[in-house]
Design a protein around this motif. Structure first.
Motif, PDB file in Angstrom:
ATOM      1  N   TYR A 120       0.873  -1.172   0.000  1.00  0.00           N
ATOM      2  CA  TYR A 120       0.000   0.000   0.000  1.00  0.00           C
ATOM      3  C   TYR A 120       0.912   1.223   0.000  1.00  0.00           C
ATOM      4  CZ  TYR A 120      -2.905   3.776   1.857  1.00  0.00           C
ATOM      5  OH  TYR A 120      -3.529   4.978   2.044  1.00  0.00           O
ATOM      6  N   GLU A 122       1.006   5.789  -0.579  1.00  0.00           N
ATOM      7  CA  GLU A 122       0.315   7.067  -0.736  1.00  0.00           C
ATOM      8  C   GLU A 122       1.240   8.079  -1.417  1.00  0.00           C
ATOM      9  OE1 GLU A 122      -1.266   8.625   2.867  1.00  0.00           O
ATOM     10  OE2 GLU A 122      -2.665   6.959   3.175  1.00  0.00           O
ATOM     11  N   CYS A 143      -3.157  10.377  -3.421  1.00  0.00           N
ATOM     12  CA  CYS A 143      -3.500   9.168  -4.154  1.00  0.00           C
ATOM     13  C   CYS A 143      -3.120   7.950  -3.326  1.00  0.00           C
ATOM     14  CB  CYS A 143      -2.758   9.117  -5.489  1.00  0.00           C
ATOM     15  SG  CYS A 143      -3.099  10.511  -6.565  1.00  0.00           S
ATOM     16  N   LYS A 144      -4.009   6.981  -3.268  1.00  0.00           N
ATOM     17  CA  LYS A 144      -3.759   5.740  -2.543  1.00  0.00           C
ATOM     18  C   LYS A 144      -3.641   4.610  -3.566  1.00  0.00           C
ATOM     19  CE  LYS A 144      -6.424   7.430   1.402  1.00  0.00           C
ATOM     20  NZ  LYS A 144      -7.587   7.196   2.303  1.00  0.00           N
ATOM     21  N   TYR A 146      -2.938   0.514  -4.172  1.00  0.00           N
ATOM     22  CA  TYR A 146      -2.898  -0.838  -3.613  1.00  0.00           C
ATOM     23  C   TYR A 146      -2.382  -1.774  -4.698  1.00  0.00           C
ATOM     24  CZ  TYR A 146      -6.342   1.217  -0.378  1.00  0.00           C
ATOM     25  OH  TYR A 146      -7.012   2.027   0.513  1.00  0.00           O
ATOM     26  N   ASP A 155      -6.790   5.017  -5.912  1.00  0.00           N
ATOM     27  CA  ASP A 155      -7.890   5.861  -5.447  1.00  0.00           C
ATOM     28  C   ASP A 155      -7.425   7.313  -5.488  1.00  0.00           C
ATOM     29  OD1 ASP A 155      -9.391   3.617  -4.967  1.00  0.00           O
ATOM     30  OD2 ASP A 155      -9.038   3.588  -2.806  1.00  0.00           O
ATOM     31  N   ASP A 408       3.792   7.663   2.356  1.00  0.00           N
ATOM     32  CA  ASP A 408       3.523   6.456   3.131  1.00  0.00           C
ATOM     33  C   ASP A 408       3.746   5.238   2.250  1.00  0.00           C
ATOM     34  OD1 ASP A 408       2.865   4.857   5.220  1.00  0.00           O
ATOM     35  OD2 ASP A 408       0.705   5.146   5.100  1.00  0.00           O
TER      36      ASP A 408
END
Length: 436
Positions: A120, A122, A143-144, A146, A155, A408
């Protein structure tokens, strides 16, 4: 080369509008070959208004996304000439070829993604401008991303950002590498509870709208030039100078570099535009620079073909024997403006970040349909200093700079295939995202 046909037989057949010989030569010679000026036969066909030649070349899969030595694509020259059916055919073929190229790369991309542990991540985007008031209205986004197996989900609240237009929302972009091509790319509107498959079937209404936009706006060619790019360690202190370091996102120790020689080269042509078009586009730009731009497209009126430009009566010998890139103009006389802006970008490189640059490039290739991610990928694909670029400032548009921070990252073993699915209540809308 057959005796007597010359150095560029396909090009000459187009120049002479000789369909029988063109058909014969296309069975023997490379349809993508360039002449001394960097023009393909398709370049010449659109500049000369050889409509039947255009169709014959496209039937033999002549590449559309190719530039000549002056940096202009086949589509740019077609828009300049202004024959609507030809522009329609080129847009349709360009979309088809882009999807075919993606499918050719898919096996290697899927294999590369499967080698990366699930994670994951960010990314924070902050857009800024030196134009007064514009920074106030520019978007920002976290923006995320996965990644699980060969699946990627992005996302974002920023649907797209290009050419002074952007759209906000709550969007999920899903790539399912092991799925059939018609089901592998999906864009989800979480607010409207809609989804769209990025399909292989062409939507004629979308193509019509794209052609209207091409025929009513400047022909643009903008790129970040990295020919003279160099990196210098940023330093602090007045007397005792030392290399600057920064703790990015509170966890990644990074060396700061100043990027020198980064230039955003912008060129535009407008010989195909009417006085009314120029006024409308000028008003749109004025609203944007005053901070009052409404983020909408101008009224999308159907554009008719332009009156063909006068025949220049240029012979094949005059063209092919001309000095390189100084050949007589074949189509409409160019109305041209060129500008370049030098940027002093910065990049923070960290050896602590757990992902490699190569892994990141594979992820960015999947989400390249979002144009700002495509620009990020182009920059990272260049020669960077050692480490991972945890924070980057780079130009996106001539007036806009983006600061991207990898704030992240964590490897995860709890990601499941369910997050790459479509919620049961969502409804398919094939036209929700017309630019994809």
């Amino acid at each position: 080369m057959d005796e007597g046909v010359g150095e560029y037989p396909v090009h000459k057949a187009v120049f002479d509008n000789d369909l029988p010989n063109l058909s014969k030569y296309l069975r023997k010679y490379d349809v993508a070959a360039k002449d001394k000026h960097g023009n393909t036969a398709l370049h010449l066909a659109v500049m000369l208004g050889r409509k039947e030649c255009v169709q014959l070349l496209l039937n033999h899969d002549a590449p559309v996304k190719v530039k000549n030595a002056l940096g202009w694509t086949v589509l740019a020259e077609a828009v300049s000439y202004g024959h609507r059916p030809t522009i329609m055919s080129l847009v349709r073929k360009f979309r088809q070829q882009s999807k075919e190229q993606m499918e050719q790369r898919r096996p290697n991309l899927v294999a590369a993604l499967n080698k990366i542990d699930n994670f994951y991540m960010e990314l924070k985007w902050d857009f800024q401008s030196w134009v007064p008031l514009v920074s106030r209205i520019l978007p920002s986004d976290v923006c995320k991303i996965y990644k699980c197996g060969a699946n990627i989900r992005l996302d974002t609240t920023l649907v797209d950002f290009s050419d002074m237009r952007w759209e906000r929302g709550d969007i999920s972009f899903i790539f399912r590498g092991e799925s059939p091509p018609t089901e592998s790319l999906i864009v989800v509107d979480n607010v409207g509870q809609l989804y769209q498959r990025v399909s292989y079937e062409e939507n004629e209404l979308e193509i019509e709208d794209e052609v209207n936009l091409l025929m009513s706006t400047d022909i643009l060619a903008a790129q970040i030039s990295t020919k003279r790019i160099s990196f210098a360690r940023a330093q602090s202190g007045w007397i005792f100078r030392e290399d600057k370091k920064e703790l990015v996102a509170g966890q990644y120790e990074a060396d700061l570099y100043t990027v020198h020689g980064l230039t955003l080269e912008s060129r535009k042509r407008r010989e195909h535009l009417s006085a009314d078009d120029l006024e409308k586009n000028k008003a749109m730009l004025s609203h944007f620079t005053k901070g009052t731009y409404n983020n909408g497209y101008s009224e999308n009126v159907r554009r008719s073909s332009l009156t063909p430009p006068p025949d220049k009566n240029v012979s094949w010998d005059e063209y092919v024997n001309a000095e390189v890139n100084n050949y007589p103009r074949l189509g409409r006389d160019i109305v041209y403006k060129e500008s370049s802006k030098h940027f002093k970008a910065t990049v923070a490189m960290s050896n602590d970040f757990p992902l490699s640059v190569e892994m990141l490039l594979n992820v960015l290739e999947v989400i390249a349909p979002f144009k700002h991610f495509s620009k990020l990928r182009d920059f990272i694909n260049g020669k960077l200093p050692t480490g991972f670029p945890v924070k980057i400032e780079l130009p996106i548009l001539p007036t806009v700079t983006a600061k991207i921070t990898f704030q992240d990252f964590e490897f995860r073993d709890d990601l499941t295939s369910s997050i790459f699915g479509i919620p049961d209540l969502y409804v398919e809308d094939p036209s929700r995202f017309p630019d994809l």
